[in-house]
Write a protein that holds these residues in place. Structure first.
Motif, PDB file in Angstrom:
ATOM      1  N   LEU A 172      13.990   6.982 -12.859  1.00 51.23           N
ATOM      2  CA  LEU A 172      14.270   8.404 -13.037  1.00 51.23           C
ATOM      3  C   LEU A 172      13.147   9.301 -12.518  1.00 51.23           C
ATOM      4  CD1 LEU A 172      15.884   8.299 -16.593  1.00 51.23           C
ATOM      5  CD2 LEU A 172      17.044   8.581 -14.404  1.00 51.23           C
ATOM      6  N   GLN A 173      12.050   8.702 -12.103  1.00 48.51           N
ATOM      7  CA  GLN A 173      10.886   9.412 -11.577  1.00 48.51           C
ATOM      8  C   GLN A 173      10.363  10.442 -12.578  1.00 48.51           C
ATOM      9  OE1 GLN A 173      12.224  10.915  -7.798  1.00 48.51           O
ATOM     10  NE2 GLN A 173      12.150   8.888  -6.848  1.00 48.51           N
ATOM     11  N   VAL A 174      10.129   9.967 -13.799  1.00 47.02           N
ATOM     12  CA  VAL A 174       9.556  10.791 -14.864  1.00 47.02           C
ATOM     13  C   VAL A 174       8.338  10.076 -15.428  1.00 47.02           C
ATOM     14  CG1 VAL A 174      11.727  11.944 -15.446  1.00 47.02           C
ATOM     15  CG2 VAL A 174      11.142   9.811 -16.579  1.00 47.02           C
ATOM     16  N   HIS A 175       7.612  10.777 -16.294  1.00 42.73           N
ATOM     17  CA  HIS A 175       6.355  10.230 -16.791  1.00 42.73           C
ATOM     18  C   HIS A 175       6.342   9.899 -18.278  1.00 42.73           C
ATOM     19  CE1 HIS A 175       4.445  10.928 -12.956  1.00 42.73           C
ATOM     20  NE2 HIS A 175       4.993  12.130 -12.945  1.00 42.73           N
ATOM     21  N   CYS A 176       7.372  10.285 -19.009  1.00 36.27           N
ATOM     22  CA  CYS A 176       7.394   9.939 -20.431  1.00 36.27           C
ATOM     23  C   CYS A 176       8.817   9.582 -20.860  1.00 36.27           C
ATOM     24  CB  CYS A 176       6.819  11.067 -21.297  1.00 36.27           C
ATOM     25  SG  CYS A 176       7.887  12.497 -21.471  1.00 36.27           S
ATOM     26  N   ARG A 177       8.914   8.910 -21.978  1.00 36.16           N
ATOM     27  CA  ARG A 177      10.203   8.400 -22.457  1.00 36.16           C
ATOM     28  C   ARG A 177      11.166   9.516 -22.840  1.00 36.16           C
ATOM     29  NH1 ARG A 177       8.619   3.085 -26.103  1.00 36.16           N
ATOM     30  NH2 ARG A 177       7.585   1.951 -24.405  1.00 36.16           N
ATOM     31  N   TYR A 178      10.653  10.573 -23.483  1.00 33.64           N
ATOM     32  CA  TYR A 178      11.533  11.676 -23.882  1.00 33.64           C
ATOM     33  C   TYR A 178      12.088  12.413 -22.667  1.00 33.64           C
ATOM     34  CZ  TYR A 178      10.217  10.931 -28.692  1.00 33.64           C
ATOM     35  OH  TYR A 178      10.047  10.370 -29.927  1.00 33.64           O
ATOM     36  N   GLU A 179      11.263  12.552 -21.646  1.00 32.37           N
ATOM     37  CA  GLU A 179      11.731  13.170 -20.417  1.00 32.37           C
ATOM     38  C   GLU A 179      12.806  12.291 -19.760  1.00 32.37           C
ATOM     39  OE1 GLU A 179       9.894  15.119 -16.339  1.00 32.37           O
ATOM     40  OE2 GLU A 179       8.550  14.136 -17.759  1.00 32.37           O
ATOM     41  N   ALA A 180      12.638  10.979 -19.868  1.00 34.34           N
ATOM     42  CA  ALA A 180      13.639  10.049 -19.332  1.00 34.34           C
ATOM     43  C   ALA A 180      14.973  10.228 -20.048  1.00 34.34           C
ATOM     44  CB  ALA A 180      13.146   8.612 -19.465  1.00 34.34           C
ATOM     45  N   LEU A 181      14.947  10.388 -21.372  1.00 29.92           N
ATOM     46  CA  LEU A 181      16.181  10.604 -22.129  1.00 29.92           C
ATOM     47  C   LEU A 181      16.854  11.908 -21.704  1.00 29.92           C
ATOM     48  CD1 LEU A 181      15.069   9.505 -25.690  1.00 29.92           C
ATOM     49  CD2 LEU A 181      16.760   8.392 -24.244  1.00 29.92           C
ATOM     50  N   ARG A 182      16.062  12.960 -21.560  1.00 30.20           N
ATOM     51  CA  ARG A 182      16.611  14.247 -21.157  1.00 30.20           C
ATOM     52  C   ARG A 182      17.249  14.164 -19.774  1.00 30.20           C
ATOM     53  NH1 ARG A 182      15.299  17.764 -17.829  1.00 30.20           N
ATOM     54  NH2 ARG A 182      13.223  16.943 -17.412  1.00 30.20           N
ATOM     55  N   LYS A 183      16.540  13.536 -18.839  1.00 33.66           N
ATOM     56  CA  LYS A 183      17.043  13.430 -17.477  1.00 33.66           C
ATOM     57  C   LYS A 183      18.276  12.524 -17.406  1.00 33.66           C
ATOM     58  CE  LYS A 183      15.397  13.200 -12.768  1.00 33.66           C
ATOM     59  NZ  LYS A 183      14.222  13.050 -11.910  1.00 33.66           N
ATOM     60  N   ALA A 184      18.294  11.455 -18.200  1.00 35.09           N
ATOM     61  CA  ALA A 184      19.454  10.562 -18.229  1.00 35.09           C
ATOM     62  C   ALA A 184      20.687  11.303 -18.738  1.00 35.09           C
ATOM     63  CB  ALA A 184      19.161   9.349 -19.102  1.00 35.09           C
ATOM     64  N   GLU A 185      20.502  12.175 -19.730  1.00 34.13           N
ATOM     65  CA  GLU A 185      21.619  12.991 -20.218  1.00 34.13           C
ATOM     66  C   GLU A 185      22.089  13.965 -19.145  1.00 34.13           C
ATOM     67  OE1 GLU A 185      20.421  14.944 -23.803  1.00 34.13           O
ATOM     68  OE2 GLU A 185      21.113  13.286 -25.034  1.00 34.13           O
ATOM     69  N   GLU A 186      21.135  14.623 -18.485  1.00 33.35           N
ATOM     70  CA  GLU A 186      21.477  15.579 -17.428  1.00 33.35           C
ATOM     71  C   GLU A 186      22.293  14.928 -16.318  1.00 33.35           C
ATOM     72  OE1 GLU A 186      18.042  17.365 -15.695  1.00 33.35           O
ATOM     73  OE2 GLU A 186      17.623  18.601 -17.459  1.00 33.35           O
TER      74      GLU A 186
END
Length: 90
Positions: free
Chosen positions: A53-67
């Motif tokens: 997902l090219q993110v740096h933290c787990r919470y950002e990964a969850l947000r981006k996966a939802e998006e």
């Protein structure tokens, strides 16, 4: 592994993301126990998810996966649907 080439994660990674959303945590120990996996497996899967997902933290990964629609945003039925299903039928 070059995930950019495949544009998909293994099903187990989606399961991890959905479990994180369901449990409202990204804690390795809690998720490992919930999914019956080792903490090392959870850490490795999160590393691969972050890279994909090219993110740096787990919470950002969850947000981006939802998006991106990779995981469901809300798994529960709306309250109106619950009332209809629980009401007696004539």
């Amino acid at each position: 592994m070059d995930y950019e080439k495949y544009k998909r994660l293994p099903r187990s990674h989606y399961t991890l993301l959905e479990a994180s959303r369901e449990k409202k945590t990204t804690n390795t120990k809690i998720l490992a126990q919930h999914l019956n996996r080792s903490p090392a497996t959870i850490r490795t899967q999160f590393q691969r998810i972050l890279a994909f997902l090219q993110v740096h933290c787990r919470y950002e990964a969850l947000r981006k996966a939802e998006e991106k629609g990779l995981i469901r945003q809300n798994r529960r039925l709306p309250s109106a649907c619950k009332e209809e299903s629980s009401s007696p039928q004539a």
